[in-house]
Scaffold this active site. Sequence first.
Site, PDB file in Angstrom:
ATOM      1  CD  GLN A  95       4.522   7.013   1.300  1.00 17.65           C
ATOM      2  OE1 GLN A  95       4.192   7.690   0.341  1.00 17.65           O
ATOM      3  NE2 GLN A  95       4.498   5.696   1.282  1.00 17.65           N
ATOM      4  CB  THR A 148      -8.447   0.712   6.089  1.00 18.82           C
ATOM      5  OG1 THR A 148      -7.883   1.247   4.884  1.00 18.82           O
ATOM      6  CG2 THR A 148      -9.925   0.483   5.873  1.00 18.82           C
ATOM      7  CE1 TYR A 181      -0.224   6.553  13.437  1.00 17.58           C
ATOM      8  CE2 TYR A 181      -0.561   8.771  12.587  1.00 17.58           C
ATOM      9  CZ  TYR A 181      -0.050   7.924  13.558  1.00 17.58           C
ATOM     10  OH  TYR A 181       0.631   8.434  14.625  1.00 17.58           O
ATOM     11  CB  ALA A 182      -7.523   7.233  10.381  1.00 14.54           C
ATOM     12  CG  LEU A 183      -8.826   0.884  11.939  1.00 19.04           C
ATOM     13  CD1 LEU A 183     -10.253   1.395  11.955  1.00 19.04           C
ATOM     14  CD2 LEU A 183      -8.735  -0.313  11.012  1.00 19.04           C
ATOM     15  CB  SER A 184      -3.238   2.771  14.265  1.00 19.93           C
ATOM     16  OG  SER A 184      -2.940   1.781  13.314  1.00 19.93           O
ATOM     17  CG  ASP A 208      -2.785   9.490   6.899  1.00 24.55           C
ATOM     18  OD1 ASP A 208      -1.671   9.847   6.491  1.00 24.55           O
ATOM     19  OD2 ASP A 208      -3.000   8.363   7.349  1.00 24.55           O
ATOM     20  CG  ASP A 265      -2.161  -0.907   0.985  1.00 23.20           C
ATOM     21  OD1 ASP A 265      -2.304  -1.440  -0.134  1.00 23.20           O
ATOM     22  OD2 ASP A 265      -2.970  -1.064   1.913  1.00 23.20           O
ATOM     23  N   GLY A 266       2.011   1.176   0.658  1.00 22.21           N
ATOM     24  CA  GLY A 266       2.913   2.328   0.693  1.00 22.21           C
ATOM     25  C   GLY A 266       3.358   2.747  -0.698  1.00 22.21           C
TER      26      GLY A 266
END
Lengths: 298, 298, 298, 298
Positions: free
Chosen positions: C247, C187, C189-192, C147, C72-73
């Site tokens: 990034q 799904t 960083y926001a989820l973390s 994000d 994904d990155g």
Amino acid sequence: MQTFNYIGLAGRLSTQKAQLTTHKLIDFLRKNDVEVIISKELSELLNRTDVPSGDDHFLGTHCDLVIVVGGDGSMLGAARAMVDYGVPLLGVNRGRLGFLTDIMPKEIEEKVLDVLNGDYISEQRFMLEMVAQRDGEAFGHGHALNDIVLHPGRHVRMIEFELYVDGEFVYSQSSDGLIVSTPTGSTAYALSGGGPLMHSSLDAIGLIPLNAHSLTSRPIVISGNSEIRLLLGDKSTTIMHVTCDGQIYQRARPNDEILIRKKEQQLTLIHPSDHNYYETCRRKLGWGKHLTEQSEED
Amino acid sequence: MQTFNYIGLAGRLSTQKAQLTTHKLIDFLRKNDVEVIISKELSELLNRTDVPSGDDHFLGTHCDLVIVVGGDGSMLGAARAMVDYGVPLLGVNRGRLGFLTDIMPKEIEEKVLDVLNGDYISEQRFMLEMVAQRDGEAFGHGHALNDIVLHPGRHVRMIEFELYVDGEFVYSQSSDGLIVSTPTGSTAYALSGGGPLMHSSLDAIGLIPLNAHSLTSRPIVISGNSEIRLLLGDKSTTIMHVTCDGQIYQRARPNDEILIRKKEQQLTLIHPSDHNYYETCRRKLGWGKHLTEQSEED
Amino acid sequence: MQTFNYIGLAGRLSTQKAQLTTHKLIDFLRKNDVEVIISKELSELLNRTDVPSGDDHFLGTHCDLVIVVGGDGSMLGAARAMVDYGVPLLGVNRGRLGFLTDIMPKEIEEKVLDVLNGDYISEQRFMLEMVAQRDGEAFGHGHALNDIVLHPGRHVRMIEFELYVDGEFVYSQSSDGLIVSTPTGSTAYALSGGGPLMHSSLDAIGLIPLNAHSLTSRPIVISGNSEIRLLLGDKSTTIMHVTCDGQIYQRARPNDEILIRKKEQQLTLIHPSDHNYYETCRRKLGWGKHLTEQSEED
Amino acid sequence: MQTFNYIGLAGRLSTQKAQLTTHKLIDFLRKNDVEVIISKELSELLNRTDVPSGDDHFLGTHCDLVIVVGGDGSMLGAARAMVDYGVPLLGVNRGRLGFLTDIMPKEIEEKVLDVLNGDYISEQRFMLEMVAQRDGEAFGHGHALNDIVLHPGRHVRMIEFELYVDGEFVYSQSSDGLIVSTPTGSTAYALSGGGPLMHSSLDAIGLIPLNAHSLTSRPIVISGNSEIRLLLGDKSTTIMHVTCDGQIYQRARPNDEILIRKKEQQLTLIHPSDHNYYETCRRKLGWGKHLTEQSEED
């Protein structure tokens, strides 16, 4: 190490496979010179008229170990039934690892033989006891290995109560209830409710609010020797419930008091000698393995 | 701006003070040439035989505005009762700011006069409607301004269900239930359950699991036009409940289906012209004020 | 459906296996009469002097599809590089399903052939753009698919800022920062950080505080067309960071303003025709499958 | 009860008012026959050449009590500076109640007189100590009253590490870091990070992941006597930070080890005799008061 000569068998066997497993376990134990006693329920289910059977009291007074075949739920029931007799428990699951049932069906003979040979880990787990009082009179009692939970019995969402710990007022709360959890219970309902995991050896009790109206009502961890008192508010006229391990419940009314504290008699759990608490957590909760074992990812 | 000539009055007045406030409001409205109609409940409580009264249908068909005196709970009831008549609502609280009742008792005459003079904000809020089906037949209906909630009716904790959105399978879940929430409801029970706040103007629906067994079952926000289907699992034999705004409930059984979607008819809320959504959040939730207004701290 | 004749290849290939996969993909595309252009990085890594290569601008202006091999990155980087050229992206992962890279290496030829034959799903995803201002002058720009995050750049924990949405003051906050997330990013960083999952088609932005000092600072979901302004507090003298997709980062100082809103140009994602958003969630997040597929448990 | 004859004064006085308060406190103590020693910083700030002053070592070896004027942050610094000398601390805040500074400025003379007269509560709080090791060699040390936190030093979000407790592997984690917190720290950063509140008397340590990639990485509470080892992953090449109370930090690199355990020397906190832990929580966190004290609501 204690040796076990009189072993009880209990549990819930919902499949043919689990029944077969239990038949084989009975024969295996007998072949190893163990006196086997099975619970009334197992006796009927398995139709083993050749094996002595008895109720909880009989198992409790005659056995020096009870093996429970089933899930964690079966272990909770056996724990509440056996704790006052001081009989240790050993859990065999039916195909899926539990936090309390840590022997897999396929390794049952090997692990049970180890236990018979004295090669096992023995661990104390404390339980909670509850007294419900109305106008100063006790009207309900219970005990639990995982948790004692106050919640609304029906469709009304929010209940109100005051929480006291060791006589000190902590807070009043409007919520869907409160989980009072042992370390053993911290991997069960308390975890779903947002509570922390508490290591099984910790002498602490978790107080976890269920969907509290105030966002600042957060899980609290207190000493395992604390006395907890819940004073039910008189605003709602509903019947509330106090459950023990989610299996037994007691109705309560506004102005009732629920007293909860550590039960004096503790439960002894027997584990295979390769038992590892954190490994069980990793497997059940999907925690990360060693970094070197992880597959490549971006 | 619409002008209001026939104004209904409804609500719950639990204190002498609230009754006095309402008496004064009636007289104030009449002095301003408004035809006032009060609900049956208020009529009995206030003993105002000089004011016409009627049931919900009468208010709905005769009024062009209904003022609700009470808390957010009173507004929820009025919303469900009035939405199908297309009558807008204005909320007066009884001393504590609500998310829906944003006129304080002491400013009532001033703010209501503004509204009569056309100085107000009008806002559409969507509601949810629910149909419960058994074997393909509808057996229950409901609608809600805040939320429609599936939960176990009694002491059994966990229920099992499958969630579908727009015909697509999302997940099966073992939990204490599921909150299906409008943006309006996102500051209420959904917030206690760990859901996000959704701005009142957002066209979205929140799906918030209650104490889900799996820690990865997290709140989901979907389009406001989505059709939600809950298929109740057949594992537990208990009676479940489906509640509308936590006030009305419908029993459901394993294998029943609960269908939920946006209600076609929307609700109109009238606010004083200085109404500010985020300021209400700051006051109700204790969010931080402007940095320059904060007192010194370490 | 659009047909793709000029296809770019980009990505990060950290293993021999991934390089082999890419070699085969190049040959497969050419055999199917596609003009292939590879990124400068791939050209060097694969030593394919027989294939035209170019920088981002060259790929953006010459390709009508870019296939990204990686995680994904890698997709996030390609999205930021390609969005302004309007080139759609197709993601191939390197062995583990991603939210954005939904073709597995072993099925690559089959799925890519489907896409070449017009058998695919095309989906628009909006991105965010950011402008950092000091004394009214823009000094930094960025855009992101997942994000834009404000956080302290170094060891100092807490930062202070004010949040405005569409010109309205929302709150001031003392925290470890704020995640401003698209549905695509919900799904990640926001989820973390405790944010809700937002369906990929939702026109909404999530605002997720990172470890806020006040427990009532909760995730907020607002309209996708909102303009967000962060005003950095002057209490701390540290250098803060504003990152795009985790990034790229921009330094910021007290009293700077960070403006964030939806980017006008949207990104087009190409999926195989059997792509299913919720199935990806179930596989990546471990959500429950159909109840009938579950193994027995207590 | 111990009596205090040599009292040190420390803290941060950012306002004229706080300076005035401190001048008055010095005079009040001297009037009560106490030998007062002030910190170098206070000496310069207050320009009190009539009062003996000294550095931390001087205060630590000459005082039998140190009064700290400031916020909880000032107390953390004083705790780290004084703990090895065994000098107890008493905290005076500057207008806003802290968890550690529980004397309000206006009641200072009354409360301090009580303490001088032996009317006070003395409480032990344990601290954590940290050793950072590289290739088996210690290269950094620290101790903390609230927490020791591992986190990325710069803009890179996620770090990777393995957690061991008492030599047992717990999990590997990809996250923004880990908070290792004492009960004292459980009302501070750990609470923002989602950790439980731990009663100040509990002999336990909290391990709270910061925005963990895996949603099942949850707060864990372990015995206060546990030895914690963090092994930093070699994936990211960045410099990480290990902070003590968020005030002191140590750089660390991939493959470094961070060892954390209870510090042998404990801190003594002195409280006024009406100090009540839960009341402080109620006031600082906004928990519900007694139900009978609450104002009417719907």
